[in-house]
Design a protein around this motif. Sequence first.
Motif, mmCIF file in Angstrom:
data_model
loop_
_atom_site.group_PDB
_atom_site.id
_atom_site.type_symbol
_atom_site.label_atom_id
_atom_site.label_comp_id
_atom_site.label_asym_id
_atom_site.label_seq_id
_atom_site.Cartn_x
_atom_site.Cartn_y
_atom_site.Cartn_z
ATOM 1 N N LEU A 180 -4.745 8.431 75.245
ATOM 2 C CA LEU A 180 -4.219 10.253 75.519
ATOM 3 C C LEU A 180 -3.002 10.236 74.131
ATOM 4 C CD1 LEU A 180 -3.465 9.807 79.902
ATOM 5 C CD2 LEU A 180 -4.498 11.414 78.434
ATOM 6 N N ARG A 181 -2.943 9.485 73.665
ATOM 7 C CA ARG A 181 -1.449 9.565 73.199
ATOM 8 C C ARG A 181 -2.412 10.343 70.966
ATOM 9 N NH1 ARG A 181 3.626 9.891 72.749
ATOM 10 N NH2 ARG A 181 3.951 8.625 70.230
ATOM 11 N N GLU A 182 -3.162 10.190 71.255
ATOM 12 C CA GLU A 182 -4.372 10.976 70.169
ATOM 13 C C GLU A 182 -4.493 12.415 70.566
ATOM 14 O OE1 GLU A 182 -8.073 8.719 70.193
ATOM 15 O OE2 GLU A 182 -7.254 7.020 68.814
ATOM 16 N N ARG A 183 -4.669 12.934 71.921
ATOM 17 C CA ARG A 183 -4.187 14.042 71.604
ATOM 18 C C ARG A 183 -3.680 14.900 72.521
ATOM 19 N NH1 ARG A 183 -7.914 12.233 76.070
ATOM 20 N NH2 ARG A 183 -7.037 13.133 77.922
ATOM 21 N N CYS A 184 -2.146 14.064 73.151
ATOM 22 C CA CYS A 184 -1.091 14.748 73.458
ATOM 23 C C CYS A 184 0.203 14.343 72.996
ATOM 24 C CB CYS A 184 -0.955 13.801 75.011
ATOM 25 S SG CYS A 184 -1.885 14.699 76.106
ATOM 26 N N GLU A 185 1.465 15.121 73.267
ATOM 27 C CA GLU A 185 2.414 15.049 72.470
ATOM 28 C C GLU A 185 3.223 13.980 72.781
ATOM 29 O OE1 GLU A 185 4.488 18.715 71.215
ATOM 30 O OE2 GLU A 185 2.325 19.236 70.134
ATOM 31 N N GLN A 186 3.388 14.030 74.756
ATOM 32 C CA GLN A 186 4.229 13.459 75.777
ATOM 33 C C GLN A 186 2.649 12.080 76.631
ATOM 34 O OE1 GLN A 186 7.505 16.118 76.679
ATOM 35 N NE2 GLN A 186 8.086 14.256 77.035
ATOM 36 N N VAL A 187 3.404 11.326 76.653
ATOM 37 C CA VAL A 187 2.427 10.803 77.465
ATOM 38 C C VAL A 187 3.496 9.365 79.150
ATOM 39 C CG1 VAL A 187 0.812 8.790 78.864
ATOM 40 C CG2 VAL A 187 0.201 10.340 76.110
ATOM 41 N N PHE A 188 2.924 9.973 80.000
ATOM 42 C CA PHE A 188 3.909 9.426 81.186
ATOM 43 C C PHE A 188 2.689 8.085 81.413
ATOM 44 C CE2 PHE A 188 6.217 13.545 80.649
ATOM 45 C CZ PHE A 188 7.735 12.855 80.869
ATOM 46 N N VAL A 189 3.244 7.489 82.598
ATOM 47 C CA VAL A 189 2.516 6.069 83.065
ATOM 48 C C VAL A 189 2.581 6.161 84.408
ATOM 49 C CG1 VAL A 189 1.764 5.351 80.551
ATOM 50 C CG2 VAL A 189 3.417 4.345 82.078
ATOM 51 N N ARG A 202 8.996 3.876 72.906
ATOM 52 C CA ARG A 202 8.739 5.611 72.910
ATOM 53 C C ARG A 202 7.106 5.703 72.691
ATOM 54 N NH1 ARG A 202 13.675 6.655 68.046
ATOM 55 N NH2 ARG A 202 14.946 5.941 69.401
ATOM 56 N N ALA A 203 6.395 5.362 73.585
ATOM 57 C CA ALA A 203 5.318 5.951 72.858
ATOM 58 C C ALA A 203 4.871 5.917 74.930
ATOM 59 C CB ALA A 203 4.015 4.743 72.913
ATOM 60 N N VAL A 204 5.981 5.940 75.651
ATOM 61 C CA VAL A 204 5.211 5.918 77.051
ATOM 62 C C VAL A 204 7.175 6.832 77.480
ATOM 63 C CG1 VAL A 204 6.123 4.932 79.500
ATOM 64 C CG2 VAL A 204 4.631 4.183 77.580
ATOM 65 N N SER A 205 6.440 8.818 77.753
ATOM 66 C CA SER A 205 8.030 9.468 78.276
ATOM 67 C C SER A 205 8.772 9.115 79.197
ATOM 68 C CB SER A 205 7.135 10.559 77.750
ATOM 69 O OG SER A 205 7.408 11.172 75.918
ATOM 70 N N GLY A 206 7.916 8.332 80.126
ATOM 71 C CA GLY A 206 8.406 8.219 81.755
ATOM 72 C C GLY A 206 7.533 7.818 82.536
ATOM 73 N N VAL A 207 7.940 6.785 83.531
ATOM 74 C CA VAL A 207 6.903 5.779 85.257
ATOM 75 C C VAL A 207 7.381 6.193 86.367
ATOM 76 C CG1 VAL A 207 6.742 3.322 85.033
ATOM 77 C CG2 VAL A 207 7.689 4.153 82.571
#
Length: 259
Positions: A80-89, A108-113
């Motif tokens: 997901l990080r390869e194609r998205c500017e922000q990623v949430f888990v 910081r690779a994870v924007s929110g949980v």
Amino acid sequence: MPVLPGAEPYRHDGGEVGVLLCHGFTGCPQSLRPWAEYLAARGLSVSLPLLPGHGTRWQDMQVTGWQDWYAEVDRALWELRERCEQVFVFGLSMGGTLALRLAAKHGRAVSGVVVVNPAIKLRGAAARALPLVRHLVPSVRGIANDIAKQGSEELGYGRVPLQAAYSMTALFRIVDTALPQVTQPLLLLHSPQDHVASPEDSARILSRVSSTDVREVLLEQSYHVATLDHDAELIFEESHAFIGRLAPSVGKKGNTTGG
């Protein structure tokens, strides 16, 4: 072994904001599929992987452990990080535990949980006996389908493989220790009536994370698998609003769909 019908992983290539959803122990993507589709319909990129040993037969879990389950969600995160500017888990039950480990490890690779009825500890006599009993008994009665809503069914194993359960306790200890490393915004939703994960787990997580942006939501009408229960729509709406607050492009025409 072939994957059970309905247990297949799900993926949707949407816009620049992505969501990784992690299912629970002995469960499968079916428990989170409505949530994933809700987010996909709103233009988000979505990944809902099938954890190793899940979605086939319980015996297949006996040769897997937490490292295998974590490796799968870690791989999906970086896809997901390869194609998205922000990623949430996001995660349900043990999936919430995996989501918290991703957040602790990747900063910081994870924007929110967002976690729903997260688990962090096994309790009671059965938990204390597990280190010995796992050598004597391969499995016990399953924990799937703790749902208040009549007619709603979780696709999960009818047995709990004890070797895998023992590995899960190691994951719990590791994540519990690492909770202070979780600094991202956190939305925690939990059911006061949960027959699988104790509400004490949610309280402990809230007390130990370092996140300053924290919201707790009670799921009063649901049991453990709340994503298939009476409060499912509340979960979906709250999580989408959470993303929208932290990723302003969500909801703006042309930005979430990649157009």
